[in-house]
Every structure is written in structure tokens, then in C-alpha cells.
Scaffold this motif. Structure first.
Motif, mmCIF file in Angstrom:
data_model
loop_
_atom_site.group_PDB
_atom_site.id
_atom_site.type_symbol
_atom_site.label_atom_id
_atom_site.label_comp_id
_atom_site.label_asym_id
_atom_site.label_seq_id
_atom_site.Cartn_x
_atom_site.Cartn_y
_atom_site.Cartn_z
ATOM 1 N N THR A 472 0.839 -1.191 0.000
ATOM 2 C CA THR A 472 0.000 0.000 0.000
ATOM 3 C C THR A 472 0.878 1.246 0.000
ATOM 4 N N VAL A 545 -2.241 7.203 3.370
ATOM 5 C CA VAL A 545 -0.794 7.158 3.588
ATOM 6 C C VAL A 545 -0.118 8.368 2.961
ATOM 7 N N THR A 630 4.314 1.105 1.971
ATOM 8 C CA THR A 630 4.076 0.427 3.242
ATOM 9 C C THR A 630 3.399 -0.917 2.989
ATOM 10 N N THR A 631 3.419 -1.785 3.995
ATOM 11 C CA THR A 631 2.771 -3.085 3.845
ATOM 12 C C THR A 631 1.804 -3.321 4.999
ATOM 13 N N ALA A 632 0.532 -3.356 4.666
ATOM 14 C CA ALA A 632 -0.502 -3.746 5.616
ATOM 15 C C ALA A 632 -0.618 -5.268 5.610
ATOM 16 N N CYS A 660 -3.532 -2.000 9.630
ATOM 17 C CA CYS A 660 -3.206 -0.955 8.662
ATOM 18 C C CYS A 660 -2.460 0.186 9.349
ATOM 19 N N SER A 725 3.531 2.171 10.695
ATOM 20 C CA SER A 725 4.553 2.143 9.652
ATOM 21 C C SER A 725 5.736 2.993 10.082
ATOM 22 N N LYS A 733 -0.930 2.906 7.185
ATOM 23 C CA LYS A 733 -0.829 1.996 6.048
ATOM 24 C C LYS A 733 -2.186 1.969 5.369
#
Length: 797
Positions: A472, A545, A630-632, A660, A725, A733
């Protein structure tokens, strides 16, 4: 309601925009009716592959009420292929053949629904009648329909200038998969398919354009997710400066990805307005939407997993074909998402992935909610399910043994992601989300009793638990401008558009936290290029984000200006002040205060001097661009009941535990998840585009293309985890697609579990698994079991 101290972020604030939406005061493009507007209908090809020999439009031009009929021959310099909107990342050995469409067909038809002519008339009714008078002489050509055969040497060519239908070829790898395979205790390989579907937004695409010759300006209202980039493309195509063109994306009734795409209608309608000196309006009808708006999802995978006897992943290999449709204007975003998302929240030390993109005579493929991520998750989660079965492990247990732990971040998967950076996970809660889901769904305690209770009515009950990671918040950037006006109103403008995500509320919460007002005091403007000129758009779960952190930065700058001006007015140190209830006040002495409106008025004096080094007004503009996405992450659990006689499936329970990062508004986040799960249920069990042997769509209506309704979607339970994040100040996120991504994998696992006693060994490898498809699987499985003893599954060693 006073919240001094900054606690609006995280609160369940009612949505600011709902009053307008629920009372019919929200403006959509359909509502825009400039005086004297003309209306457009397009003549579209019914054939998916053909050569246009001639086009007779004279009867249409002579029809009463018709002002113009435009064909490719009338477009002049406008008749050129569109741009590749998202170039592929710089991958070693990349093969990519860019092919994009002309605004109107000149000679070659490559998919059903391509536009041959544009009718402009006094009303849409007249335009539609005139369109029926256009006579097209089309030589039918053999279509490319079957994705599995599209790259065969003897397949017809979609683009005759290419030696084959290969649009792209990409290979990415890390480690040594061949060596990992050689030392594995179990190697399991399967073929998976994930078929096509549509976005299915409630509002179809629409464009209204009005050329003002006296002002030398063009105004366009458009159902786009990317008003600024589309404005730039249209200005360049029409020979106008960007400042001459104003694009407005008002309220948009759903985007889901297809409305990020740039379409020929977005140039043709403004061009027609300039040519005719009248406002021009076009609204896509639902039938058109099945061909003229982009689609997603067609992929075929040959995948295998190598594991130890304890269930540890040694490596994964995946070869797949991705269906691009007739053109590839969106580059390789979807297959690269698939390639990267397949790795999920797991340690995969050795990975080999290779994909080929094929041109077919089907509508163009671009991202739809999930954008290829669901394909990768489906393959990986199914491989884990099958490996667990082969090793005699519980499906949850094999996941426990492979998820990345909290002390392993940032985690670098090494291969290249769609944001042109290595696939790195900034932070996550993979173990926690899995265990919390198992606990909440009662996997080991209450579910076995529920299974026994429901099965008394003759149905079989099963459960599925799967994980996912969602990339994301990718760049390049977004911006925001915040202004405190003399009346005390706070105005926020940003370039992203909104399609129902709750931006008017969540963005206002960020501002309210910083400058001491309530979210309802913040007027949010999105998607209007006259209010904000720079930005990229709303896609890839990036609004909260990227735009959110730009808003946060601008709000902090405005906060500092407020404190400086208030300190001077009250003759105190800025550190002695707090912002609350729309005023700056001295801590411990609330009677010593000055409201924001008065400060804004004083900050913009009409006489006297402004102190050197300062700026007039209480206003700031800021931009934010992340170093990489970013990574959710999250875990989904579903409980289903299957009727083995009819193959109908009822979802009894659906649970989502997600992370998130910082949650701005839990209610809005839950709404996003609920909508995503509903879309995922449609993908898994209901939605299927049916193409006949000639490449025509057989079910291009909501009478025949099944979307899940309120009776098909259960109450969805959610739980929030928050692992901020490390890549942005808010710690946010994205969450826009996580609800949809893993549903098919969870659904398949649950249905297999339900049928384990009735049809042991049944494998669901294709999505959608519609009632018809599931019935066929059960029938075929019963015939195999009653016949000669079946051989072991192919690929198991």
C-alpha cells in the motif's frame, strides 16, 4: 465536543460527507447539466476481432437533431495511440511491447466494444437513434479468446506487427529454487486459474466538457480517480496549457481501479466541445461498461512448493500467463503485484517467478480492487493448504511455522515491486493477527461444536483461515494546502479524488488534531485541479498514507504559524499555548485566548508591514512522497455451510483481523473492509464473465452477471491491530484492498474443509468457484472415486 490534546485521529467520527449523500445534495457528473449541452453516443463494434472496411455515417449525420458524427478520419492529429500510463520497472531481461488504442478505430478492431464513431446530438435519445443508422462493413477475423492458447505459435495475431501475442516477459528470482527442491521432503505442484471480472461500480463513467472561447478555458467534469494526471494528458492532446484546463472529479460512485485508467472518451468529449462551441456530455450505459471500461483478473498459474517434513517452506516456483486484453496501457502493474504478493507474510528463502503477458481479443485489463494481489495470495495459500494435507498438518499450524516474526522487520524479499524498489516489509503483526483470528473465530474450541450443530440439517460445515500482505501507500507523492480563513473556517485542498472512502472525514480528523478544531469545522476539497494543481491520484490503497501525511505536514506548519501569531497577540511564549475549540489559549488560563479567525485576519494585514521572513495568512502547502510502499497485513477466517446436493454455499461467519498501522477512523476502516469482503465474495463465488468461442461476452448485464447482494454477504466481524509504519510520520498503512485480497483463498479452503468427508481429496484450484463449477467438481470427483483407483496427485514426490 472538545478534544484538546489531539485525539481526533483514532476516533469514530461520523462521516462529514454523508449528509450531502443521503439528502441528494452531493454532485455527481450525471448531475452536471450546462445550458445548451449536447449529448454523445458511441457506435461500438460487436465483433472482438475484425478489419473495418468502410463506415457509412451519412444517414446518421442527416438525422434530425444530430450536430456531428466523428470518425477516425475526422480526428486529424488527435488520431494517435494513447500513452503507456505506468511504464514497467527497470527489470533485468524485461521484454515489454507497448500497444495502446486509437481514440476511434481506423482499421483494426481488437476487442468487442471498441468505438468506431461518436454521435453528438441534442439528446442522448437522438444520438442513440442516429447510432443505429451507421453502417459498418467489418471483415471478421479469427479472435484470440483462450488465454491458455494465446501464445501458441499458430494463434492469430492481435497485433499484426508483432511476431506473437507476447506482450511482456518478466523473470524474478532469489536464492536457488532448484537446489531447495532437490532437498525437499515434499514437492507439490498444481495448475491454478483465476478468471476475469468487472469493477462493477454503481456509477458508470461519465464526462462533461464545456469550452469557454472568450476565457480560452476548458472545464471538464469527469468520473476519474486521477483528475490531475488526466487533466495533463487532455491539455497536451488538445494543445492547451495545463492552466487552461480545469478538471473536476466531484463525488464519484465507486472507482475500484478502472477509473484510474485514462480513456479516449476523456479526450473526445472535450475535443467535441471545442469543435462545436457547445457543452458536450457523455454518460456510459451499463451495457457499454462491460466492454468500454477496463477489467481484471485473467491468469493461469503453474506453481509448486517445496517443503520439509515439518512444513517449513524451502522454496516456491510460479510460472504464469497474464491476460492483458487487446492493449497494455497500464504496463505490468497487475502481474508484478501478483508476483510479489504471492510471497505473503512468509519466509520464502528461494523463489523463482516468471510471467508472460498475452494479448487477447478481450477488453483491456487494468487494476480492479486487489489489482493482481488476490491472484498471488490464492496461489500461495492454496499451496500451503495442499502441503498441509500432504504432510498431515493442520492448515493453521503450517502457517504458524512459516510467518515472519516481529523481530525480523524490516524484511527484504529482494525482488522488485511495482514502485520500482525492492519488496520490503516495513513492519507488521503477522503472528499476532493469525493467533488473534484463531482465537476470535474459536478455531480450536467453539467451531467444532458449531460444525456439529449445523451439520444436523444435512449441510456440511467447514472453516478457512488465510493470511495476506497488501502493498500500500506507494508514491510518487501527494500534496495538500490548508488555510485558516478569517471567519474561522479551515479549508483543506488536496489533489486526490474521492470515490466513497471517507476522505472528507479522515482527512479532516488529521487537520483537527493539529490545529484544535473539530472535524466538522474543516471544509475538504478533493479532485479539483483549480484548487490543487499537483498530485497523482487515488489508487493502490494510498490516500490515507500519501495524501494523509502531506495533510499532516501542512497541518503542522499551520499549527506553528497559529502558535507564533497567538504568542505575539497574547504576549506569552508559544510553549505556554494550547489549541482547542477553534482558539489558541494559555494553558491553565483559558480566559486568555484568541480565536483562529481573528488570528487569520491579523495575519493578513491590509496596512503596515509584514515581518521579514514571514508569510501572510495562516496557510501552508506540503507534499509527501514515501521512499517505498508500506505493507498492511491481516488474516481472514470464514465459516461456510455447503449443500452437497445443490452445491450452494452459505457463509455463516466472516472475520477479519487486520493491521493498517495507525487507524485514523475505525468506522471508516471497517466500512472499507466490509466492501472489500463483499467484492471478494463476488470474485470467489458469483462473478464470472462468460466469453463465447468468437470472443463475445455472453452475460453483459446484471441480469446475467451475478454480483453479491445484501442477502449473500454476512455480518462481517473485524478486529484492529496497529503496528505503525516506519515510513511516515502518521504511521499509517493503506486498507482499501485488504478486504478483497484473500477472500477466494479462504473460501476455497473452507469449502474443501466442509466437503472433506463427503469428497475426500477434492481440490479447488479455480476461481470463481461458482455453484455450477462446484457442482461439476463434486460430480467429477464422485465419478473418479467410483471408478478405477485414482493415481497420486501429479507433482507429489
Amino acid at each position: 465536543m472538545s478534544r484538546a490534546g489531539g485525539t481526533w485521529v483514532g476516533a469514530r467520527v461520523p462521516r462529514n460527507e454523508d449528509a450531502r449523500l443521503l439528502t441528494g445534495r452531493a454532485q455527481f457528473v450525471e448531475d452536471v447539466e450546462p445550458p445548451g449541452a449536447l449529448h454523445v453516443a458511441f457506435v461500438r463494434s460487436d465483433l472482438p476481432a475484425g478489419r473495418l472496411r468502410s463506415l457509412d455515417v451519412e444517414s446518421a449525420r442527416a438525422h434530425p437533431g444530430v450536430h456531428a458524427v466523428f470518425t477516425a478520419a475526422d480526428l486529424g492529429p488527435l488520431l494517435r495511440p494513447g500513452a503507456v500510463l505506468v511504464p514497467p520497472p527497470p527489470l533485468e531481461g524485461l521484454v515489454f511491447h507497448a500497444r495502446t488504442a486509437l481514440p476511434l478505430v481506423r482499421e483494426r478492431i481488437r476487442h468487442q466494444g471498441e468505438a468506431l464513431a461518436m454521435i453528438v446530438a441534442e439528446s442522448r435519445y437522438v444520438a442513440e437513434d442516429a447510432a443505429q443508422l451507421v453502417e459498418a462493413d467489418i471483415e471478421p477475423l479469427d479472435p484470440v479468446v483462450d488465454l491458455g492458447r494465446a501464445l501458441d505459435a499458430d494463434a492469430p495475431r492481435v497485433h499484426e506487427d508483432l511476431p506473437s501475442n507476447l506482450a511482456a516477459h518478466v523473470r524474478q528470482a532469489k536464492g536457488d529454487y532448484a537446489a531447495a527442491r532437490a532437498r525437499a521432503d515434499l514437492v507439490l505442484e498444481r495448475r491454478f486459474s483465476y478468471d476475469r471480472g468487472i469493477g462493477g461500480a454503481i456509477e458508470n463513467r461519465a464526462v462533461v466538457a464545456e469550452w469557454d472561447a472568450r476565457a480560452d478555458r476548458l472545464q471538464v467534469w469527469d468520473t476519474t480517480q486521477a483528475p490531475i494526471p488526466v487533466r495533463n494528458v487532455v491539455a497536451a492532446a488538445l494543445g492547451l496549457s495545463e492552466s487552461q484546463v480545469r478538471f473536476v472529479a466531484p463525488f464519484v460512485g465507486g472507482g475500484f481501479g478502472p477509473k484510474i485508467m485514462f480513456y479516449a472518451e476523456e479526450i473526445l468529449v472535450p475535443w467535441a466541445s471545442i469543435q462545436l462551441g457547445r457543452p458536450v456530455k457523455w454518460v456510459e450505459d451499463r451495457y457499454e461498461n462491460f466492454f468500454a471500461t477496463t477489467q481484471e483478473r485473467g491468469q493461469l498459474h503453474e506453481a509448486e512448493i517445496a517443503v520439509t517434513r515439518e512444513g517449513r517452506i524451502l522454496g516456491v516456483r510460479d510460472l504464469f500467463i497474464h491476460d492483458s486484453g487487446a492493449y497494455d496501457p497500464y504496463g505490468l502493474t497487475i502481474p508484478i503485484n501478483t508476483q510479489c504478493t504471492l510471497l505473503g507474510p512468509y519466509r520464502v528463502p528461494n523463489y523463482e517467478s516468471e510471467f508472460r503477458v498475452a494479448f487477447t481479443n478481450k477488453p483491456i485489463v487494468t487494476p480492479v480492487r486487489g489489482a493482481g494481489r488476490q491472484h498471488g495470495v490464492f496461489v500461495m495459500e492454496r499451496l500451503l493448504d495442499l502441503a498441509a494435507r500432504g504432510l498431515g498438518l493442520d492448515p493453521v499450524e503450517i502457517r504458524r511455522r512459516n510467518v515472519i516474526g516481529p523481530d525480523e522487520f524490516p524484511y527484504n524479499h529482494e525482488i522488485m515491486y511495482q514502485d520500482f524498489a525492492p519488496l520490503r516489509y516495513d513492519s507488521g503483526s503477522y503472528e499476532e493477527s493469525l493467533e488473534e483470528t484463531v482465537r476470535l473465530v474459536g478455531y480450536e474450541e467453539t467451531f467444532p461444536r458449531e460444525r456439529e450443530r449445523v451439520q444436523t440439517d444435512g449441510r456440511a460445515v467447514g472453516i478457512g483461515v488465510v493470511n495476506y500482505v497488501e502493498g500500500t501507500g506507494i508514491g510518487p507523492y501527494e500534496g495538500a494546502r490548508i488555510t485558516v480563513e478569517p471567519g474561522g473556517t479551515v479549508r483543506l485542498a488536496t489533489g486526490v479524488g474521492t470515490q466513497g472512502q471517507g476522505h472528507f472525514t479522515s482527512f479532516a480528523q488529521i487537520v483537527a488534531d493539529a490545529i484544535g478544531v473539530t472535524p466538522s469545522d474543516v471544509r475538504v476539497v478533493t479532485g479539483d485541479t483549480s484548487d490543487f494543481h499537483w498530485g497523482t491520484g487515488t489508487f493502490a490503497s494510498r490516500g490515507a498514507v500519501v495524501a494523509g501525511n502531506a495533510i499532516h505536514a501542512a497541518a503542522q506548519s499551520v499549527r506553528e504559524k497559529i502558535l507564533d501569531h497567538a504568542a505575539a497577540a497574547l504576549e506569552v511564549d508559544p510553549e505556554d499555548l494550547e489549541l482547542a475549540d477553534g482558539a489558541a489559549r494559555v494553558r491553565g488560563a483559558p480566559d486568555l485566548s484568541v480565536d483562529l479567525g481573528a488570528l487569520a485576519l491579523a495575519a493578513n494585514p491590509l496596512r503596515g508591514a509584514v515581518e521579514p521572513g514571514t508569510e501572510p495568512g495562516l496557510e501552508a502547502t506540503s507534499y509527501f512522497g514515501p521512499p517505498y510502499g508500506t505493507t498492511a497485513n491481516g488474516t481472514h477466517a470464514v465459516v461456510v455451510a455447503v449443500d452437497p446436493e445443490t452445491a450452494m454455499v452459505e457463509i455463516l461467519r466472516y472475520l477479519v483481523v487486520h493491521d493498517c498501522g495507525t487507524v485514523i477512523n475505525p468506522t471508516i476502516v471497517e466500512g472499507q473492509i466490509h466492501g472489500g469482503v463483499a467484492a471478494g465474495i463476488g470474485n470467489a463465488f458469483y462473478e464470472e464473465l462468460v466469453f463465447d468461442e468468437f470472443g463475445g461476452t455472453s452475460n453483459a448485464s446484471f441480469m446475467d452477471y451475478l454480483l453479491p447482494t445484501s442477502t449473500d454477504v454476512p455480518a462481517i466481524e473485524t478486529a484492529h491491530l496497529e503496528t505503525p509504519s516506519t515510513l511516515n510520520p502518521l504511521g499509517t498503512k493503506g486498507v482499501g484492498e485488504g478486504g478483497a485480497i484473500p477472500v477466494a483463498a479462504a473460501f476455497a479452503q473452507a469449502v474443501e474443509d466442509a466437503l472433506a468427508d463427503i469428497a475426500p481429496g477434492l481440490e479447488i484450484l479455480d476461481i470463481p468457484t461458482s455453484p455450477r463449477r462446484l457442482f461439476e467438481l463434486l460430480q467429477a470427483h464422485g465419478e473418479r472415486r467410483s471408478g478405477p483407483r485414482a493415481a497420486p496427485p501429479a507433482g507429489v514426490s
